[in-house]
Design an enzyme around this catalytic site. Structure first.
Site, PDB file in Angstrom:
ATOM      1  N   ASP A 186       0.845  -1.192   0.000  1.00 36.96           N
ATOM      2  CA  ASP A 186       0.000   0.000   0.000  1.00 36.96           C
ATOM      3  C   ASP A 186       0.883   1.246   0.000  1.00 36.96           C
ATOM      4  O   ASP A 186       1.663   1.470   0.922  1.00 36.96           O
ATOM      5  CB  ASP A 186      -0.905   0.007   1.233  1.00 36.96           C
ATOM      6  CG  ASP A 186      -2.067   0.982   1.098  1.00 36.96           C
ATOM      7  OD1 ASP A 186      -1.825   2.122   0.683  1.00 36.96           O
ATOM      8  OD2 ASP A 186      -3.211   0.603   1.415  1.00 36.96           O
ATOM      9  N   SER A 198      -7.020   4.406  -1.599  1.00 41.27           N
ATOM     10  CA  SER A 198      -6.796   2.964  -1.525  1.00 41.27           C
ATOM     11  C   SER A 198      -8.058   2.134  -1.719  1.00 41.27           C
ATOM     12  O   SER A 198      -7.962   0.929  -1.957  1.00 41.27           O
ATOM     13  CB  SER A 198      -6.159   2.598  -0.181  1.00 41.27           C
ATOM     14  OG  SER A 198      -4.886   3.184  -0.072  1.00 41.27           O
ATOM     15  N   ASP A 219       2.957 -10.019  18.802  1.00 44.79           N
ATOM     16  CA  ASP A 219       2.484  -9.795  17.429  1.00 44.79           C
ATOM     17  C   ASP A 219       3.380 -10.496  16.417  1.00 44.79           C
ATOM     18  O   ASP A 219       4.604 -10.302  16.436  1.00 44.79           O
ATOM     19  CB  ASP A 219       2.470  -8.298  17.096  1.00 44.79           C
ATOM     20  CG  ASP A 219       1.397  -7.540  17.873  1.00 44.79           C
ATOM     21  OD1 ASP A 219       0.620  -8.191  18.586  1.00 44.79           O
ATOM     22  OD2 ASP A 219       1.352  -6.301  17.747  1.00 44.79           O
ATOM     23  N   GLU A 229      -1.114  -7.997   2.115  1.00 45.13           N
ATOM     24  CA  GLU A 229      -0.934  -6.555   2.067  1.00 45.13           C
ATOM     25  C   GLU A 229       0.100  -6.077   3.077  1.00 45.13           C
ATOM     26  O   GLU A 229      -0.023  -6.336   4.278  1.00 45.13           O
ATOM     27  CB  GLU A 229      -2.248  -5.820   2.349  1.00 45.13           C
ATOM     28  CG  GLU A 229      -2.078  -4.297   2.215  1.00 45.13           C
ATOM     29  CD  GLU A 229      -3.196  -3.496   2.857  1.00 45.13           C
ATOM     30  OE1 GLU A 229      -3.317  -2.300   2.496  1.00 45.13           O
ATOM     31  OE2 GLU A 229      -3.939  -4.027   3.703  1.00 45.13           O
ATOM     32  N   HIS A 288       2.314   8.689   4.991  1.00 47.39           N
ATOM     33  CA  HIS A 288       1.350   9.720   5.393  1.00 47.39           C
ATOM     34  C   HIS A 288       1.849  10.521   6.587  1.00 47.39           C
ATOM     35  O   HIS A 288       1.591  11.728   6.691  1.00 47.39           O
ATOM     36  CB  HIS A 288      -0.004   9.103   5.721  1.00 47.39           C
ATOM     37  CG  HIS A 288      -0.867   8.809   4.535  1.00 47.39           C
ATOM     38  ND1 HIS A 288      -1.118   9.742   3.556  1.00 47.39           N
ATOM     39  CD2 HIS A 288      -1.549   7.688   4.174  1.00 47.39           C
ATOM     40  CE1 HIS A 288      -1.916   9.200   2.632  1.00 47.39           C
ATOM     41  NE2 HIS A 288      -2.179   7.960   2.991  1.00 47.39           N
TER      42      HIS A 288
END
Length: 518
Positions: free
Chosen positions: A59, A109, A305, A331, A340
């Site tokens: 992305d 997106s 995680d 992804e 961003h």
């Protein structure tokens, strides 16, 4: 200034910048000849039917991000970096995709995900619907739903999976299963009253209800699955991580409840439990490792995680149990978030992790029966330059000062974003800050709270059966059609039936004609 120019010249001409072997012209000639031999072998096209399909989506991974990630990968291996190869660089076919949305020159997106998953270009902010749907207007959705290649693969008898570093209800994954006039309708708690009254479903509910037999779903996004104010299992005392659902439903339980009798469905939220699974005894797997998006790879708690690579390894081993093959969407979603925020170091490490997952998938599959495609939904206004010498740290300074304000600058810069800073009426002097910090926000030309997407084409890398169908410059919505053709799924299957007929059946009319002539 003269001294600075002499320093730059010395850097550029320094023998230490050039590896010894690269000084020999035969090195470059030999490399070119080897590449030529590889290119000539591509004349023998791989026209096998693709049993498996893997779509890797970075992305926000524009070409400048790919190049910078390649350099970073090499420098992490204590090399200069420019000569390195990403795993995607090794794919034999490369194309460009035009990313505009039907109503946007520079896309988002959601509209792009609808293109490369559903094969139809759409308006920005909408997922899994045609351009007949207006963002935010629930009443424009009915009859405008479009299905994705994940659905086509499922209908073709294949196993299917979704792995992402964002929430599983985010724009990219949601286009695989949902139809929504607004990409942000993660749960009914984010929907306006008129949309709820109009009968539109939130995206988390659609994840459970639209295609209930998705074999693997791994990523973040726990809070959208649980009742409003329900405490999170990992962060029980943090209000921002509490459940958001107004309908008070427990969608993880609902996900369990819709599974066929006799099938084993496992839900996990901890890395330890994911890696401990006996996958031979699991039919459906849902893993939600964070309340929202997963943590950046540089900051990830590797006790709780899993990495993207670890999730991909589990997903492929799960999906490979289906003798008819699989479709997997992977992804690297937080490349986009890093950009961003103007945090190039976070973004590029996310890209390197995606490439690591691509390498793992390459080792677990074969190009003889698996079509792998790597692409991006859009680019960013991210760049690096400044006449940096060979091997310059990718997060380092350019070897020169501005000849206007006489201040140094980092090689990496953004066209706009939060890194725009004025100190005492002038551009900030970056030598006074830690520009190598993971959360350093690179300087930008225009001040914005969030940096924006870029509008240029993105690369498409392909390897495996029918990979040659991805070539030249394509509209982004072409990608799933080419992949479906390769796998004999979806609406375009006439070539598959002909290819599947036994050779004797094909030869019978010819033999009959020969008999008559004789």
């Amino acid at each position: 200034m003269k001294a600075l120019l002499l320093l730059l010249l010395a850097q550029l001409c320094s023998p230490s910048l050039v590896p010894e072997r690269e000084k020999d012209p035969e090195y470059w000639r030999g490399q070119a000849q080897e590449t030529l031999r590889d290119a000539l072998r591509l004349q023998r096209l791989n026209q096998n039917v693709a049993k498996n399909l893997i779509l890797f989506l970075g992305d926000g991974m524009g070409v400048s991000t790919v190049t910078a990630a390649r350099i970073l990968k090499g420098q992490l291996q204590n090399r200069k970096g420019e000569e390195s190869l990403l795993e995607m660089d090794k794919f034999p076919y490369v194309a460009l995709a035009k990313t505009y949305n039907t109503n946007a020159q520079v896309p988002d997106s959601a509209g792009t995900a609808t293109a490369y998953l559903c094969g139809v270009k759409a308006n920005e902010g909408t997922v899994g619907v045609s351009a007949g749907v207006t963002r935010d207007r629930c009443n424009t959705t009915k009859g405008q739903e479009v299905t994705s290649i994940l659905r086509w693969a499922k209908d073709g008898g294949k196993a299917v999976g979704i792995v992402t570093t964002t929430r599983v209800t985010h724009a990219t994954p949601s286009a695989a299963y949902a139809h929504s006039a607004n990409r942000d309708w993660y749960s009914d708690g984010e929907m306006p009253p008129d949309a709820l009254e109009g009968g539109c479903k939130d995206i988390a509910r659609q994840l459970v209800e639209n295609i209930p037999d998705i074999e693997v779903i791994l990523g973040g996004g726990r809070k959208y699955m649980f009742p409003k104010n329900a405490s999170d299992v990992e962060y029980p005392h943090e209000d921002k991580h509490r459940g958001t659902r107004l309908d008070r439903r427990d969608l993880v339980q609902a996900w369990h409840d819709v599974k066929p009798p006799g099938k084993v469905a496992k839900y996990v939220w901890h890395r330890r439990d994911l890696l401990a699974l006996n996958l031979s005894r699991v039919d459906f797997l849902l893993g939600l490792f964070e309340p929202g998006d997963m943590v950046y790879e540089l900051d990830r708690n590797n006790e709780t995680d899993p990495s993207l690579t670890e999730m991909v390894a589990v997903a492929i081993r799960m999906l490979q149990k289906n003798p008819r093959g699989f479709f997997l969407l992977v992804e690297g979603g937080r490349i986009d978030h890093g950009h961003h925020e103007g945090k190039a170091k976070q973004a590029l490490h996310e890209a390197v992790e995606l490439d690591r997952a691509i390498g793992l998938a390459t080792r677990l599959t074969s190009p003889q029966d698996t079509l792998s495609v790597v692409t991006a939904d859009h680019s960013h206004v991210f760049t690096f330059g400044g006449y940096t010498p060979r091997g310059n740290p990718i997060f380092g300074l350019a070897p020169m000062q501005s000849d206007v304000d006489r201040k140094p600058f980092t090689s990496i810069l953004y066209g706009n974003g939060p890194g725009y800073k004025i100190v005492a009426g002038e551009r900030e002097n970056v030598s006074a800050v830690d520009f190598a910090h993971a959360n350093y926000q690179a300087q930008s030309a225009v001040p914005l709270r969030q940096e924006t997407h870029g509008g240029e084409d993105v690369a498409v890398f392909a390897r495996g059966p029918m990979a040659h169908l991805l070539h030249g410059v394509h509209e982004q919505n072409y990608i799933p059609h080419a992949m479906a053709y390769a796998a004999c799924i979806g609406s375009n299957q006439a070539h598959c039936n002909a290819a599947a007929r036994p050779a004797a059946t094909v030869l019978l009319p010819f033999l009959a004609l020969l008999f008559l002539l004789c």
